[in-house]
Design an enzyme around this catalytic site. Structure first.
Site, PDB file in Angstrom:
ATOM      1  N   TYR A  66       0.862  -1.173   0.000  1.00 58.23           N
ATOM      2  CA  TYR A  66       0.000   0.000   0.000  1.00 58.23           C
ATOM      3  C   TYR A  66       0.907   1.235   0.000  1.00 58.23           C
ATOM      4  O   TYR A  66       1.550   1.556   0.990  1.00 58.23           O
ATOM      5  CB  TYR A  66      -0.899   0.038   1.233  1.00 58.23           C
ATOM      6  CG  TYR A  66      -1.953  -1.041   1.301  1.00 58.23           C
ATOM      7  CD1 TYR A  66      -2.340  -1.749   0.173  1.00 58.23           C
ATOM      8  CD2 TYR A  66      -2.561  -1.357   2.514  1.00 58.23           C
ATOM      9  CE1 TYR A  66      -3.311  -2.731   0.247  1.00 58.23           C
ATOM     10  CE2 TYR A  66      -3.544  -2.334   2.596  1.00 58.23           C
ATOM     11  CZ  TYR A  66      -3.905  -3.026   1.461  1.00 58.23           C
ATOM     12  OH  TYR A  66      -4.869  -4.006   1.545  1.00 58.23           O
ATOM     13  N   PHE A 214     -13.336  -4.792   1.052  1.00 55.58           N
ATOM     14  CA  PHE A 214     -14.393  -4.009   0.409  1.00 55.58           C
ATOM     15  C   PHE A 214     -15.742  -4.258   1.100  1.00 55.58           C
ATOM     16  O   PHE A 214     -16.757  -4.515   0.454  1.00 55.58           O
ATOM     17  CB  PHE A 214     -14.508  -4.328  -1.076  1.00 55.58           C
ATOM     18  CG  PHE A 214     -13.311  -3.935  -1.905  1.00 55.58           C
ATOM     19  CD1 PHE A 214     -12.411  -2.985  -1.445  1.00 55.58           C
ATOM     20  CD2 PHE A 214     -13.084  -4.512  -3.142  1.00 55.58           C
ATOM     21  CE1 PHE A 214     -11.306  -2.611  -2.195  1.00 55.58           C
ATOM     22  CE2 PHE A 214     -11.986  -4.146  -3.906  1.00 55.58           C
ATOM     23  CZ  PHE A 214     -11.095  -3.185  -3.440  1.00 55.58           C
ATOM     24  N   PRO A 215     -15.788  -4.168   2.441  1.00 56.96           N
ATOM     25  CA  PRO A 215     -17.058  -4.421   3.145  1.00 56.96           C
ATOM     26  C   PRO A 215     -18.139  -3.400   2.814  1.00 56.96           C
ATOM     27  O   PRO A 215     -19.322  -3.672   3.009  1.00 56.96           O
ATOM     28  CB  PRO A 215     -16.657  -4.350   4.628  1.00 56.96           C
ATOM     29  CG  PRO A 215     -15.455  -3.463   4.645  1.00 56.96           C
ATOM     30  CD  PRO A 215     -14.723  -3.792   3.384  1.00 56.96           C
ATOM     31  N   GLY A 218     -15.922  -1.036  -1.641  1.00 56.23           N
ATOM     32  CA  GLY A 218     -14.621  -0.702  -2.200  1.00 56.23           C
ATOM     33  C   GLY A 218     -14.645   0.572  -3.015  1.00 56.23           C
ATOM     34  O   GLY A 218     -15.202   1.598  -2.616  1.00 56.23           O
TER      35      GLY A 218
END
Length: 295
Positions: A66, A214-215, A218
């Site tokens: 990231y 991605f709850p 996303g």
């Protein structure tokens, strides 16, 4: 923000003494646009992390790809030396191209290098949990045994404590379990994307954590008139309801919603307190076209 004592209840990773609140935090959005480069407001990113911990969050999800390196360096700046209660989960198996592309990095040398990068940028002697990221944008059923064995070797060296998987199929999970204990699986799943329903139920029976990425949809946030209607009836936001639904879905689900905003962080954390009546759950279950069990 005052400390919250019950962020969705507790979960203990299988075969370990490691226990976390079910509502955690995902650090991906602390990097710059498209998860690449530094954030526009580094001090704001530090403030979000500090407030998350002050509110009771003790599970942070990150990766050295990231940024790359950015989120881990921000976590170190904000939280090091780390409190004993904090569990940092990272992942290996990918790298970033100079054009911000997502590329596989699955060779033994690349996996070892990624673990070393995470250790260095987090300022840690050992990593709590390392997820092997297998699929990038798609899933396939290729063998992952050799890659899992690389992580097992690194665990023997004391560089990592526990092993998880990310973006894998049930078949790959079963293969990895033949090699070593797997404490968690991190796949895409949310109110509208429910391809893993059966997999979640299987993992719940085995007390293995399932951590949906991605709850909230996303890069394409969840949108549904049904979700909005339920949220309005409960005097909550649609995103709070979507997170609460996941906590109701199964007791082995751990949440890692990410944000670079203090306001959104507070909104997300309040979802752990939201109770969904049966009628609301039944309405929400129609969004994904299935009727999953609730744990």
């Amino acid at each position: 923000m005052t400390n919250q004592t019950n962020l969705g209840g507790r979960f203990t990773f299988p075969g370990t003494s490691v226990s976390v609140n079910r509502m955690g935090y995902g650090a991906m959005q602390l990097a710059g646009p498209h998860v690449f480069g530094p954030p526009r407001d580094p001090d704001g990113a530090v403030a979000v992390l500090k407030e998350a911990l002050a509110a009771g969050v003790d599970h942070i999800d990150t990766s050295d790809f990231y940024g790359p390196h950015v989120t881990n360096q921000i976590i170190k700046r904000a939280l090091h030396p780390y409190p004993k209660r904090l569990v940092i989960v990272t992942k290996v198996g990918a790298r970033r191209g100079n054009d911000a592309s997502w590329l596989p990095a699955q060779s033994p040398n690349e996996l070892r290098s990624a673990v070393e990068d995470n250790l260095r940028n987090l300022g840690a002697d050992s990593l709590d949990i390392v997820n092997l990221r297998v699929g990038l944008m798609t899933l396939a059923d290729e063998s992952i045994e050799a890659r899992v064995r690389v992580l097992v070797d690194l665990r023997k060296q004391g560089l990592i404590r526990h092993i998880g998987l990310s973006n894998v199929t049930a078949k790959q999970f079963a293969e990895a379990r033949q090699v070593t204990e797997i404490v968690c699986v991190q796949n895409q799943y949310n109110l509208a994307h429910r391809l893993d329903d059966a997999f979640i139920d299987q993992l719940a029976k085995e007390d293995v954590a399932y951590v949906p990425f991605f709850p909230l949809g996303g890069f394409t946030p969840l949108q549904s008139s049904t979700l909005s209607e339920v949220a309005k009836s409960l005097e909550a936001t649609p995103m709070q309801v979507a997170l609460a639904w996941l906590l109701h879905r199964a007791t082995n689900i751990l949440l890692i919603p990410g944000t670079s905003s203090l306001a959104h962080l507070r909104e997300n954390l309040r979802a752990a307190e939201l109770k969904l009546p049966r009628a609301a759950l039944e309405k929400l279950n129609t969004i994904g076209g299935t009727n999953p069990s609730s744990g």
